[in-house]
Design an enzyme around this catalytic site. Structure first.
Site, PDB file in Angstrom:
ATOM      1  CG  ASP A   1     -43.305 -19.455 -26.125  1.00  0.00           C
ATOM      2  OD1 ASP A   1     -44.403 -19.483 -26.717  1.00  0.00           O
ATOM      3  OD2 ASP A   1     -42.776 -18.391 -25.736  1.00  0.00           O
TER       4      ASP A   1
ATOM      5  CB  SER B   1     -53.326 -14.337 -27.594  1.00  0.00           C
ATOM      6  OG  SER B   1     -51.987 -14.683 -27.793  1.00  0.00           O
TER       7      SER B   1
ATOM      8  CE  LYS C   1     -43.320 -14.496 -23.935  1.00  0.00           C
ATOM      9  NZ  LYS C   1     -42.860 -15.290 -25.071  1.00  0.00           N
TER      10      LYS C   1
ATOM     11  CB  SER D   1     -51.813  -9.930 -28.710  1.00  0.00           C
ATOM     12  OG  SER D   1     -52.027 -11.290 -28.420  1.00  0.00           O
TER      13      SER D   1
ATOM     14  N   GLY E   1     -30.029 -16.052 -33.086  1.00  0.00           N
ATOM     15  CA  GLY E   1     -30.635 -15.191 -32.065  1.00  0.00           C
ATOM     16  C   GLY E   1     -30.465 -15.795 -30.692  1.00  0.00           C
TER      17      GLY E   1
HETATM   18  P1  NAP Z   1     -36.159 -11.108 -28.103  1.00  0.00           P
HETATM   19  O1  NAP Z   1     -36.072 -11.671 -26.730  1.00  0.00           O
HETATM   20  O2  NAP Z   1     -36.197  -9.638 -28.311  1.00  0.00           O
HETATM   21  O3  NAP Z   1     -34.907 -11.721 -28.918  1.00  0.00           O
HETATM   22  C1  NAP Z   1     -34.650 -11.385 -30.267  1.00  0.00           C
HETATM   23  C2  NAP Z   1     -33.256 -11.877 -30.664  1.00  0.00           C
HETATM   24  O4  NAP Z   1     -33.049 -11.507 -32.026  1.00  0.00           O
HETATM   25  C3  NAP Z   1     -32.119 -11.234 -29.852  1.00  0.00           C
HETATM   26  O5  NAP Z   1     -31.075 -12.161 -29.704  1.00  0.00           O
HETATM   27  C4  NAP Z   1     -31.676 -10.084 -30.772  1.00  0.00           C
HETATM   28  O6  NAP Z   1     -30.337  -9.741 -30.622  1.00  0.00           O
HETATM   29  C5  NAP Z   1     -31.863 -10.716 -32.136  1.00  0.00           C
HETATM   30  N1  NAP Z   1     -32.055  -9.704 -33.169  1.00  0.00           N
HETATM   31  C6  NAP Z   1     -32.970  -8.703 -33.191  1.00  0.00           C
HETATM   32  N2  NAP Z   1     -32.827  -7.977 -34.328  1.00  0.00           N
HETATM   33  C7  NAP Z   1     -31.790  -8.519 -35.003  1.00  0.00           C
HETATM   34  C8  NAP Z   1     -31.140  -8.209 -36.236  1.00  0.00           C
HETATM   35  N3  NAP Z   1     -31.545  -7.188 -36.993  1.00  0.00           N
HETATM   36  N4  NAP Z   1     -30.101  -8.975 -36.615  1.00  0.00           N
HETATM   37  C9  NAP Z   1     -29.670 -10.004 -35.863  1.00  0.00           C
HETATM   38  N5  NAP Z   1     -30.238 -10.350 -34.682  1.00  0.00           N
HETATM   39  C10 NAP Z   1     -31.289  -9.622 -34.268  1.00  0.00           C
HETATM   40  O7  NAP Z   1     -37.454 -11.656 -28.857  1.00  0.00           O
HETATM   41  P2  NAP Z   1     -38.104 -13.116 -28.708  1.00  0.00           P
HETATM   42  O8  NAP Z   1     -39.196 -13.072 -27.722  1.00  0.00           O
HETATM   43  O9  NAP Z   1     -36.998 -14.087 -28.542  1.00  0.00           O
HETATM   44  O10 NAP Z   1     -38.812 -13.277 -30.145  1.00  0.00           O
HETATM   45  C11 NAP Z   1     -38.033 -13.396 -31.291  1.00  0.00           C
HETATM   46  C12 NAP Z   1     -38.900 -13.742 -32.515  1.00  0.00           C
HETATM   47  O11 NAP Z   1     -39.568 -14.978 -32.307  1.00  0.00           O
HETATM   48  C13 NAP Z   1     -39.990 -12.715 -32.832  1.00  0.00           C
HETATM   49  O12 NAP Z   1     -40.062 -12.587 -34.208  1.00  0.00           O
HETATM   50  C14 NAP Z   1     -41.236 -13.350 -32.285  1.00  0.00           C
HETATM   51  O13 NAP Z   1     -42.409 -12.947 -32.994  1.00  0.00           O
HETATM   52  C15 NAP Z   1     -40.957 -14.822 -32.568  1.00  0.00           C
HETATM   53  N6  NAP Z   1     -41.695 -15.699 -31.645  1.00  0.00           N
HETATM   54  C16 NAP Z   1     -42.629 -16.525 -32.192  1.00  0.00           C
HETATM   55  C17 NAP Z   1     -43.346 -17.379 -31.377  1.00  0.00           C
HETATM   56  C18 NAP Z   1     -44.386 -18.278 -31.987  1.00  0.00           C
HETATM   57  O14 NAP Z   1     -45.255 -18.759 -31.267  1.00  0.00           O
HETATM   58  N7  NAP Z   1     -44.321 -18.567 -33.269  1.00  0.00           N
HETATM   59  C19 NAP Z   1     -43.121 -17.391 -29.981  1.00  0.00           C
HETATM   60  C20 NAP Z   1     -42.141 -16.543 -29.452  1.00  0.00           C
HETATM   61  C21 NAP Z   1     -41.432 -15.696 -30.304  1.00  0.00           C
HETATM   62  P3  NAP Z   1     -29.835  -8.737 -29.454  1.00  0.00           P
HETATM   63  O15 NAP Z   1     -30.048  -9.496 -28.173  1.00  0.00           O
HETATM   64  O16 NAP Z   1     -28.433  -8.508 -29.781  1.00  0.00           O
HETATM   65  O17 NAP Z   1     -30.714  -7.524 -29.554  1.00  0.00           O
END
Ligand code: NAP
Length: 291
Positions: free
Chosen positions: A108, A23, A72, A21, A134
């Site tokens: 977020d 943070s 979460k 993290s 996603g």
């Molecule tokens: P999550 O709940 O695990 O969701 C990830 C999504 O991406 C799911 O829909 C998953 O599909 C899809 N996915 C994963 N691998 C894939 C692939 N190879 N091809 C196509 N789709 C794929 O994760 P999250 O918390 O939403 O976070 C997602 C991203 O956002 C991460 O990279 C995280 O670091 C970033 N993020 C950034 C911030 C920021 O402050 N900048 C905040 C939050 C998140 P399935 O459901 O089918 O597995």
């Protein structure tokens, strides 16, 4: 190095894992700048230990904490109060103590919106038809943010039909006026030429897989002039997705500002005072070797 005293107040981030993290870097930089007697710690908590950990935080008087994967959603029933935006997203990323117990919110949403609001102030959002790649937790925060901007038609692209249908159903239950359409990836080619905001919420292209992009260049070329490509990933900076986006003439926004702004919003809740956002941003850039 911060001086820890007998009165130092505790903040932290719970998750599994939390070792990676960023943070603690940005929160402790802000705390040092404000010269406050607080410290923000990584607090590794396994899914099975969540309830005991929260009870322990109560016992030791922790002021508040960030919540990351995998807690979460599972933390929701353990809180006394949930802010409306966290209720809408169905996930909490910030918790603090109140007289009635722990209260949770989701910063977020605000974090996602901040760079859109500052860089694209004049856009009429009711005319924007976003496509979100996603359908996980971050995608929910993005939908909530876009609703707040005034978007009423949103496309979500995912790889699992059942998960997509569930995602759509969750929103349909709480937001009748939202026209949310879900698609599998093979349908993306028909959407790209119609969208002026393409948001990547998948981890595709995240370090160390830096040469991957969720969308190929050939398809990105179909984006209309002036479209925005927004990647929630903040490492690397820019991602391959954003590099291609810029190459085809789109406006690129990366995930660093979202990370900074969601953290700043949380710290402001815990400290009950304005926080030095620039210091938080700089500390992250330095930590990532990007300054
Ligand atoms: P999550 O709940 O695990 O969701 C990830 C999504 O991406 C799911 O829909 C998953 O599909 C899809 N996915 C994963 N691998 C894939 C692939 N190879 N091809 C196509 N789709 C794929 O994760 P999250 O918390 O939403 O976070 C997602 C991203 O956002 C991460 O990279 C995280 O670091 C970033 N993020 C950034 C911030 C920021 O402050 N900048 C905040 C939050 C998140 P399935 O459901 O089918 O597995």
């Amino acid at each position: 190095m911060q001086l820890i005293t007998g009165k130092t107040k505790l903040l932290g981030v719970i998750g599994d894992p939390v070792e990676h993290s960023f943070s603690p870097v940005m929160h402790n930089a802000a705390i040092a700048e404000l010269n406050l007697d607080y410290v923000y710690l990584p607090l590794p908590v396994k899914a099975k230990d969540l309830e005991r950990a929260i009870a322990g935080f109560e016992a030791i008087g922790l002021v508040g904490f960030s919540v990351t994967i995998p807690h979460k959603q599972t933390i929701l029933p353990l809180l006394s109060e949930i802010a409306p935006n966290a209720e809408l997203v169905g996930a909490v990323n910030t918790v603090w103590r109140t007289e009635r117990g722990w209260k949770g919110t989701n910063t977020d949403v605000e974090g996602f919106l901040a760079p859109l609001r500052t860089t694209l102030r004049l856009r009429d959002w009711s005319q924007v038809i976003p496509v979100i790649l996603g359908n996980g937790g971050a995608a929910r925060a993005v939908v909530a943010g876009l609703l707040r901007l005034g978007c009423s038609k949103i496309h979500v692209v995912g790889r699992d039909r059942d998960k997509l249908d569930l995602f759509k159903q969750n929103w349909a239950d709480s937001y009748l006026e939202l026209d949310l359409k879900v698609h599998i990836w093979s349908e993306l080619s028909g959407l790209v030429s119609e969208t002026n905001l393409l948001v990547n919420t998948t981890p595709v292209g995240m370090y160390p897989f830096v040469d991957k992009s969720p969308v190929e260049e050939e398809l990105m070329e179909k984006l209309p002039k002036g479209a925005i490509v927004y990647d929630l990933i903040y490492n690397p900076r820019p991602t391959e997705f954003l590099k291609i986006g810029e190459k085809v003439g789109a406006i690129a926004i990366d995930g660093l500002e979202m990370l900074v702004q969601q953290g700043a919003a949380a710290l402001q809740i815990w400290l009950q005072q304005p926080v030095p956002v620039d210091v938080m941003r700089r500390s992250l850039l330095e930590h990532l070797g990007l300054n």
